[in-house]
Design a protein around this motif. Structure first.
Motif, PDB file in Angstrom:
ATOM      1  N   GLY A 157      23.426   4.917   7.762  1.00  0.00           N
ATOM      2  CA  GLY A 157      22.587   5.529   6.741  1.00  0.00           C
ATOM      3  C   GLY A 157      21.931   4.478   5.863  1.00  0.00           C
ATOM      4  O   GLY A 157      20.732   4.561   5.551  1.00  0.00           O
ATOM      5  N   SER A 385      24.371   8.033   0.490  1.00  0.00           N
ATOM      6  CA  SER A 385      24.736   8.880   1.622  1.00  0.00           C
ATOM      7  C   SER A 385      25.956   8.339   2.354  1.00  0.00           C
ATOM      8  O   SER A 385      26.891   9.081   2.674  1.00  0.00           O
ATOM      9  CB  SER A 385      23.542   8.980   2.581  1.00  0.00           C
ATOM     10  N   TYR A 389      29.677   9.913   2.587  1.00  0.00           N
ATOM     11  CA  TYR A 389      30.223  10.162   3.929  1.00  0.00           C
ATOM     12  C   TYR A 389      31.673   9.702   4.038  1.00  0.00           C
ATOM     13  O   TYR A 389      32.502  10.355   4.676  1.00  0.00           O
ATOM     14  CB  TYR A 389      29.353   9.442   4.959  1.00  0.00           C
ATOM     15  N   LYS A 397      26.795  14.354   3.124  1.00  0.00           N
ATOM     16  CA  LYS A 397      25.449  13.822   3.320  1.00  0.00           C
ATOM     17  C   LYS A 397      24.401  14.930   3.189  1.00  0.00           C
ATOM     18  O   LYS A 397      23.331  14.738   2.609  1.00  0.00           O
ATOM     19  CB  LYS A 397      25.335  13.170   4.700  1.00  0.00           C
ATOM     20  N   ALA A 443      18.244   9.522   2.567  1.00  0.00           N
ATOM     21  CA  ALA A 443      19.429  10.348   2.844  1.00  0.00           C
ATOM     22  C   ALA A 443      19.251  11.158   4.126  1.00  0.00           C
ATOM     23  O   ALA A 443      20.213  11.352   4.881  1.00  0.00           O
ATOM     24  CB  ALA A 443      19.697  11.274   1.666  1.00  0.00           C
ATOM     25  N   LEU A 447      21.538  11.136   7.769  1.00  0.00           N
ATOM     26  CA  LEU A 447      22.147  12.262   8.492  1.00  0.00           C
ATOM     27  C   LEU A 447      21.702  12.318   9.945  1.00  0.00           C
ATOM     28  O   LEU A 447      22.486  12.696  10.826  1.00  0.00           O
ATOM     29  CB  LEU A 447      21.793  13.572   7.790  1.00  0.00           C
TER      30      LEU A 447
END
Length: 517
Positions: A157, A385, A389, A397, A443, A447
């Motif tokens: 990320g 993020s 996580y 996230k 962000a 993901l």
């Protein structure tokens, strides 16, 4: 705890796919640092040239080509159309040919219409040229797929956010560079404006071409070597660690295959798809093993089964494209990056409308702030993020994305409702919008690597293309609202909040997905 030494020391790597678990950003000699550098810089120069027209378009080019405000708006829309198409093609191309060749191809092909800007003499020529220059915007997809291929889940990320954020900053730098180059040619080289703006476009052409060629020469396709040999490399790495088992290449039914508990250390056997057999060899550890992360046998197998990018069948690709999880990343990026593209196209003109004393150069400098904040905001989105996580998993996230989007929507509505007439209010609200909007972009691509990771190119391509679709839709709204820029801001704000609330209930990854967790 963050260790500053990871910014220049060789990273610890995943023993199966050899992805790095830290980013040696200040060490371009190291292969991971080198790929990281070319990922962001390649997209940076692409974005610079892709958005090289708006800083000069409203005044200099419009006067030279006798453009109306409608012509300017139409050219902004058509510049996004080609990028939408290229991003849809770039995703599958990354899965088939690898992101490095796809990246360099986008840059080299897009550089040709850039250097041909000097041949434009009328509105039709401008529209055609901006369409083909839009090919450069497609380079975002291989930029993110390449970055995803070199950095592991714990840091991907952040890696994607930095490469995307630094690259997107090209949209801000262009508001500095293009007027500065133009002014230099007029005042120092004594060229007429008619000639100077055309010569200006030769500069990004040279930089783009040099970057693409160097990228092909000094960077590899994957951490394990050639793109065509990535599956063999995973097989050999498993074998060298004494892991025995039969592993499926691609989950047979996307979203339906149930993985055993992560706590289990025994290999699992795959279902009804093409299989690759792995056999323990008792091979002695290599010199690189000292820099390997220590992970369990089951996690190694899940990584090989679900996280090595493959060429999915048409049926599997369609299932990926139509899954709810892909819809989430597409819908979110439609709002965030779509807004960024549309606002980037009109921000200079909006400033000139409300603050006529700024002129072309002054408005361009203030407008550059919106894009330049990508250097800080988008990486921050990725960093946050990854931090979330580690504590809240993939759901964390996803909630971050929705939170940032709702705040962004509130800022957009505030700009639309107030239509600021003072510098402090206008620039403050635009900066606030940029910070949360661009953090949201980071962000989202924090993901994306978790969603159908074996088809990362397809997911990245669809998500990136959705951002361009949003840019086109929002640019069309700007076009039909004429000079009423503020009204469009609050319309986009309402759309953003509504879409995110409607997507908030969907699970971030499919039930039973192997890998990506």
């Amino acid at each position: 705890m963050f260790n500053p030494a990871t910014l220049w020391t060789p990273p610890v790597v995943n023993p199966v796919n050899r992805k790095a678990r830290s980013i040696p950003a200040f060490n371009p000699i190291n292969v991971y640092g080198r790929v990281f550098t070319f990922s962001w810089f390649g997209f940076f120069v692409a974005f610079w040239s892709w958005y090289a027209f708006p800083p000069l378009l409203s005044i200099t080019i419009a006067k030279d080509l006798h453009l109306t405000p409608v012509d300017v708006s139409n050219s902004n829309i058509i510049a996004l159309t080609a990028t939408l198409l290229v991003r849809l093609v770039a995703g599958p191309s990354c899965d088939r040919f690898g992101p490095r060749y796809t990246f360099a191809g986008c840059l080299l092909v897009g550089s040709l219409p850039t250097v041909l800007a000097g041949a434009v003499t009328n509105v039709k020529g401008l529209l055609a040229l901006r369409f083909f220059v839009g090919i450069l915007g497609g380079s975002f997809v291989p930029c993110q797929v390449w970055s995803t291929g070199f950095f592991d889940k714990n840091i991907v990320g952040t890696a994607n956010a930095f490469t995307g954020g630094f690259g997107n900053a090209g949209g801000g730098i262009t508001y500095f560079l293009m007027p500065a180059i133009f002014d230099s040619l007029v005042h120092n080289q004594h060229l007429t404006p008619h000639v100077a703006w055309r010569v200006t476009f030769i500069v990004p052409f040279i930089v783009i071409t040099a970057t693409a060629i160097t990228m092909l020469i000094v960077c590899p396709d994957t951490p394990t070597g050639k793109w065509s040999e990535r599956h063999l490399a995973a097989q050999q790495n498993l074998a060298s660690h004494g892991v025995t088992g039969t592993v499926v290449n691609v989950p047979g039914s996307i979203g339906d295959v149930k993985s055993n508990s992560p706590a289990s250390d025994s290999p699992v056997r795959g279902g009804s798809t093409e299989k690759i057999g792995y056999e323990a060899t008792g091979k002695a550890p290599t010199a690189n093993d000292g820099h390997e992360a220590q992970i369990g046998e089951q996690q190694m197998l899940d990584t090989a089964r679900g996280e090595v990018v493959v060429k999915p069948s048409r049926k599997e690709a369609l299932a990926v494209v139509l899954s709810l999880q892909t819809l989430v990343t597409c819908g979110c990026y439609f709002c965030s990056f779509g807004t960024e593209l549309a606002v980037n196209s009109i921000l200079g003109a909006y400033y000139v409308k409300n603050f006529k004393s700024l002129g072309q150069t002054g408005s361009g400098r203030w407008a550059s702030m919106f894009g330049l904040l990508n250097i800080v905001a988008r990486p921050a989105g990725g960093l946050i993020s990854d931090a979330i996580y580690r504590r809240g998993g993939v759901w964390g996230k996803k909630y971050l994305i929705h939170t940032l989007a709702i705040i962004t929507g509130a800022f957009l509505i505030a700009i639309g409702a107030t239509d600021p007439k003072t510098h402090s209010t206008m620039f403050g609200l635009v900066a606030g919008t940029a910070l949360f909007l661009e953090a949201g972009n980071g962000a989202i691509f924090g993901l994306v690597p978790h969603v159908h990771p074996f088809a990362n190119g397809i997911v990245s391509g669809c998500t990136g293309a959705s951002g361009n679709l949003g840019g086109i839709i929002f640019a069309i709204i700007f076009r039909y609202q004429g000079m009423h820029y503020a009204k469009v801001f609050w319309i986009i704000g309402i759309i953003t909040i509504a879409i995110h609330l409607s997507l908030s209930w969907i699970k971030p990854i499919p039930k039973g997905q192997i890998g990506g967790r």
